[in-house]
Write a protein that holds these residues in place. Structure first.
Motif, short mmCIF file in Angstrom:
data_model
loop_
_atom_site.label_atom_id
_atom_site.label_comp_id
_atom_site.label_asym_id
_atom_site.label_seq_id
_atom_site.Cartn_x
_atom_site.Cartn_y
_atom_site.Cartn_z
N SER A 58 1.26 -1.64 -0.15
CA SER A 58 -0.22 -0.40 0.17
C SER A 58 0.71 1.31 -0.01
CB SER A 58 -1.21 0.26 1.48
OG SER A 58 -0.02 0.37 2.28
N GLN A 59 0.45 2.57 -0.03
CA GLN A 59 1.07 4.27 0.29
C GLN A 59 1.98 3.59 1.47
OE1 GLN A 59 -2.82 3.57 -0.24
NE2 GLN A 59 -2.99 5.80 -0.71
N ILE A 60 1.46 3.03 2.52
CA ILE A 60 2.54 2.62 3.87
C ILE A 60 3.42 2.16 3.20
CG2 ILE A 60 2.29 2.11 6.44
CD1 ILE A 60 -0.48 1.84 5.80
N THR A 79 -5.07 5.33 10.63
CA THR A 79 -5.67 5.12 8.51
C THR A 79 -7.07 4.71 8.72
OG1 THR A 79 -5.01 4.67 7.06
CG2 THR A 79 -4.75 2.56 8.09
N THR A 81 -10.03 2.90 5.78
CA THR A 81 -9.47 2.52 4.97
C THR A 81 -10.55 2.71 3.90
OG1 THR A 81 -11.73 0.73 4.95
CG2 THR A 81 -10.14 0.35 5.93
N THR A 137 -6.24 4.88 3.40
CA THR A 137 -4.60 3.76 2.71
C THR A 137 -5.67 3.06 2.14
OG1 THR A 137 -4.14 4.35 4.53
CG2 THR A 137 -3.56 2.25 3.68
#
Length: 214
Positions: A58-60, A79, A81, A137
């Protein structure tokens, strides 16, 4: 390095299942191997974000990958969803025997119900305060969708699609992608230039301008 990394991932696979079983159905544990960016998820226990082995980060994960050997533990951050649930997460970078970043162990706990209950209690107690909105995210498991979600966030921040932006605004979109760690991915220029509808040469010029100006 490969043998050391393989041994680490082999040792962590049963840990993934053990942590998820300890915290119950609201918990998901994801093991990432960053040597395969397109399919970094190598083990999943629990079903909070819907990801499966073979999915992308993911972006993380992009942020951790971009930090490289400087990546540090990120513990108990919140975060949201895409469907509005609130997650409490921890991301723990993994390194091989030489200290090189090879992946991450991620723990995601769905605390949506707890947050709603806390909001009701603070409201009843008269102590409610406005909470800052949580960023979302993208947990789609597809890197193209993750990059697209980041572009859409940048477009929303400027109130227009990339196609309608002048060079200055587009540069800010590229900067946002740069800061999010997108360009740590192999093949990122081709992926990003396609999504932005610009040539690779134009993208390289934008990146050069960003690095020159800091």
């Amino acid at each position: 390095m490969s043998d050391s990394a393989d041994a680490i991932f082999a040792a962590l696979r049963p840990v993934v299942a053990g942590i998820a079983a300890t915290f119950g159905s609201a918990c998901e544990v994801v093991l990432h191997d960053y040597r395969d960016e397109e399919h970094s998820v190598v083990a999943v226990a629990g079903d909070v974000t819907g990801r499966r082995a073979g999915d992308a980060m993911s972006q993380i994960g992009l942020r951790v990958l971009a930090a490289g050997d400087e990546a540090t533990n990120e513990v108990n951050y919140l975060t949201r969803t895409a469907d509005g649930r609130t997650l409490k997460c921890s991301t723990l970078p993994l390194r091989d025997g030489h200290g090189v970043l090879i992946g991450a162990l991620c723990i995601n706990v769905d605390v949506t119900v707890l947050h709603r209950a806390a909001a009701i209690l603070t409201d009843l107690a008269g102590t409610a305060a406005a909470a800052a909105p949580l960023g979302a995210t993208n947990f789609s498991g597809d890197l193209d969708q993750v990059v697209s979600a980041l572009v859409e966030e940048a477009e929303a921040a400027r109130g227009m699609p990339v196609a309608a932006m002048d060079k200055h605004d587009r540069l800010e979109v590229v900067r946002a992608l740069h800061d999010a760690g997108v360009f740590a991915l192999r093949g990122a220029p081709g992926r990003v230039s396609t999504r932005l509808g610009i040539s690779r040469a134009a993208l390289y010029n934008d990146l050069a301008a960003i690095r020159e100006n800091g």
